[in-house]
Design an enzyme around this catalytic site. Structure first.
Site, PDB file in Angstrom:
ATOM      1  N   ARG A   1       0.818  -1.526   0.181  1.00  0.00           N
ATOM      2  CA  ARG A   1       0.197  -0.378  -0.221  1.00  0.00           C
ATOM      3  C   ARG A   1       0.266   1.283  -0.418  1.00  0.00           C
ATOM      4  O   ARG A   1       0.821   2.709  -1.196  1.00  0.00           O
ATOM      5  CB  ARG A   1      -1.270  -0.296   0.806  1.00  0.00           C
TER       6      ARG A   1
ATOM      7  N   CYS B   1      -2.598 -14.644  -4.688  1.00  0.00           N
ATOM      8  CA  CYS B   1      -2.783 -14.720  -3.323  1.00  0.00           C
ATOM      9  C   CYS B   1      -2.532 -16.566  -3.317  1.00  0.00           C
ATOM     10  O   CYS B   1      -2.925 -16.651  -1.829  1.00  0.00           O
ATOM     11  CB  CYS B   1      -3.197 -13.729  -1.788  1.00  0.00           C
TER      12      CYS B   1
END
Ligand code: SAH
Length: 405
Positions: free
Chosen positions: A206, A337
Site C-alpha cells: 500500500r 495470493c
C-alpha cells in the site's frame, strides 16, 4: 507417548525440517486429535515431535526436530516469545502486526495478529487447538495485551475435523478497532472482517502504491477488490484526485468509506461500487473509461496447485481487461495470493494477458507479503502473495500470428 512410523523412504522431508507428514507417508500408528506423537523413520530413528490429526491429509505437523525438547506449556511460551521478539526487530510501520505466522514461526496452525490493543487469533490445526489455553496464555504474556478475540472460523478447520469457534477469549467490548498504518488511520472489525479482520500482508505494498501514484502523477485510480479501502487511502495519500473502490462485500465498502473519511478523503472524489470486478472492468471498457492506476488484489482463485488451470484463466481475464483500461503510461499493481500459483507462473499469466490485450508493460517492481509474514527456507510452501507493479508502455502492433502447422 504414542509413535507414528513412516514408510520406508518417507523420512526425507522431515530430515530437511519440512514440518508436514502426509497421510500416505504413514506406515503405522495413530493418536487422538492434536495429541503429541513421536514420529519415527521406518527403522525407528527419531525424526520429530508433532501433533497428530486423524482426519487431515496432513496427518502430522511437526512441533520440534529436537528429541530432547518437551512439548508443553513452556515450549509454546518460548516459541511465541521468540515470534513476538522477532517482530520487535522488524521494520513495521504500524501497530497492526502479524505476531505469529504459523509454520514460519514454528507453531503450525496458529495465526496471531495484533491490532493496536487487541489480539485476533486463529487456531487452524488439531495441534494448535489442543494447546489453545497454553497458546492464549503465552500470547497475553508475551505482548502484555489483555483483549483476545478468536476467529477460528476458517474453512480449513473442517479439514482438521474441528468446528468453528469465534468470540472474545479474554476481555470484551467493541470489535471495531482503528490501527495506524504508515501515516494513516485504518478501521477494521475483528468480529466481522475477513480472516482476523484485515489484510496486514499488503501493508508495504500500500505504501509502495502511494509512492508510485505520487511519482507518476496518477489522477484517476481504480481499486479492484478493495476490501476496506487500504489501497484507496494510499492512492489519495499519493495525490490521486479520483478513486473508485470496487468490492462485492457491502460491509467492506462501508468500512472503506469510513476509512477514506478518517484520513480526510471523504469527499465526492471517492466512489464505491458494490459489484463483481470482472463485470465492472467490462462495463468501464464499454463506456470508454480510462484510469491512470489500477489495483487488482483478488481473493485466492487457486486454493491449491490442482486449481491452477482454472485460476490462471481467471487471473488472465482480469489482467487483460485492466491492461486495456489503463491509460498509456498508467500503473498496474496486480497480485495473486494463491499458494498454487507461483511467482513464475503468475508472471506468465500476466504476460499472456498483455499479449491478448495488445499491450506491453514494464515490470518496475516485484511485490510480496510484508516481512511480518515470513517464509522460512525450510518451508517454501509458506510463500503465497506475489505481485507485479507494471507501467503500460506505448501501443504495440498486433502479436505475430503463430506459424501454421
Ligand atoms: N486489497 C485489499 C484486500 C483484498 S481481499 C486490502 O488491501 O485490504 C479480496 C476482496 O475481494 C474481498 O474484500 C472480497 O470481498 C472481494 N471479492 C471477492 N470476489 C469478488 C468479486 N468477484 N468481485 C468483487 N470483489 C470480490
Amino acid at each position: 507417548m504414542k509413535s507414528i512410523r513412516l514408510r520406508d523412504g518417507k523420512e526425507r522431508s522431515l530430515l530437511r525440517r519440512h514440518p508436514w507428514v502426509f497421510q500416505g507417508s504413514v506406515d503405522k500408528g495413530g493418536a487422538d486429535s492434536g495429541e503429541t506423537v513421536r514420529v519415527q523413520a521406518h527403522d525407528g530413528r527419531f525424526l520429530a515431535w508433532g501433533a497428530y490429526s486423524p482426519r487431515s491429509m496432513i496427518r502430522v505437523r511437526a512441533w520440534s526436530f529436537d528429541e530432547a525438547e518437551r512439548i508443553d506449556e513452556a515450549f509454546f511460551a518460548q516459541r511465541i516469545q521468540a515470534a513476538v521478539a522477532l517482530r520487535q526487530r522488524l521494520p513495521i510501520s504500524s501497530d497492526g502486526v502479524r505476531l505469529v505466522h504459523g509454520e514460519a514461526d514454528g507453531v503450525p496452525g496458529l495465526i496471531a495478529d495484533r491490532y493496536a490493543d487487541t489480539l485476533s487469533v486463529q487456531f487452524l490445526s488439531a495441534g494448535a487447538e489442543r494447546w489453545r489455553e497454553a497458546i492464549v496464555a503465552a500470547l497475553l504474556e508475551a505482548t502484555g495485551i489483555t483483549r483476545l478475540y478468536e476467529r477460528s472460523d476458517s474453512g480449513v478447520r473442517g479439514l482438521e475435523g474441528l468446528a468453528e469457534r469465534t468470540g472474545w477469549v479474554r476481555g470484551e467490548g467493541a470489535t471495531e478497532i482503528v490501527i495506524r498504518e504508515h501515516e494513516w488511520q485504518l478501521g477494521l472489525d475483528v468480529a466481522q472482517g475477513h480472516k482476523t479482520g484485515f489484510y496486514l500482508d499488503q501493508r508495504d505494498n500500500r505504501q509502495h502504491f502511494a509512492q508510485w501514484v505520487r511519482r507518476l502523477g496518477c489522477e484517476r485510480v481504480l481499486n479492484c477488490y478493495s476490501y476496506t479501502g487500504g489501497f484507496s487511502v494510499a492512492a489519495r495519500a499519493g495525490g490521486a484526485k479520483q478513486v473508485v473502490s470496487v468490492d462485492s462485500s457491502a460491509p467492506a465498502l462501508q468500512q472503506a468509506r469510513a476509512n477514506l473519511a478518517r484520513n480526510g478523503f471523504g469527499d465526492q472524489q471517492a466512489q464505491f461500487v458494490d459489484a463483481d470486478v470482472n463485470q465492472t472492468l467490462r462495463d468501464n471498457l464499454k463506456a470508454g473509461q480510462q484510469y491512470d492506476a489500477i489495483v487488482l488484489d483478488p481473493p485466492k482463485f487457486a486454493p491449491s496447485a490442482s486449481h491452477a488451470d482454472r485460476a490462471a484463466r481467471a487471473y488472465k481475464d482480469i489482467n487483460r481487461l485492466a491492461l486495456k483500461l489503463l491509460a498509456p503510461g498508467g500503473l498496474l499493481f496486480t497480485f495473486s495470493c494463491s499458494g498454487g500459483v507461483g511467482a513464475e507462473l503468475f508472471h506468465k499469466i500476466v504476460a499472456g494477458a498483455g499479449l491478448d490485450a495488445g499491450v506491453n508493460a514494464a515490470i518496475v517492481q516485484r511485490l510480496e507479503a510484508a516481512c511480518d509474514h515470513p517464509t522460512t527456507i525450510e518451508f517454501p510452501e509458506g510463500e503465497y502473495l506475489k505481485g507485479l507493479a507494471l507501467i503500460k508502455l506505448a501501443a504495440q502492433g498486433p502479436a505475430p500470428a503463430a506459424p501454421a502447422g
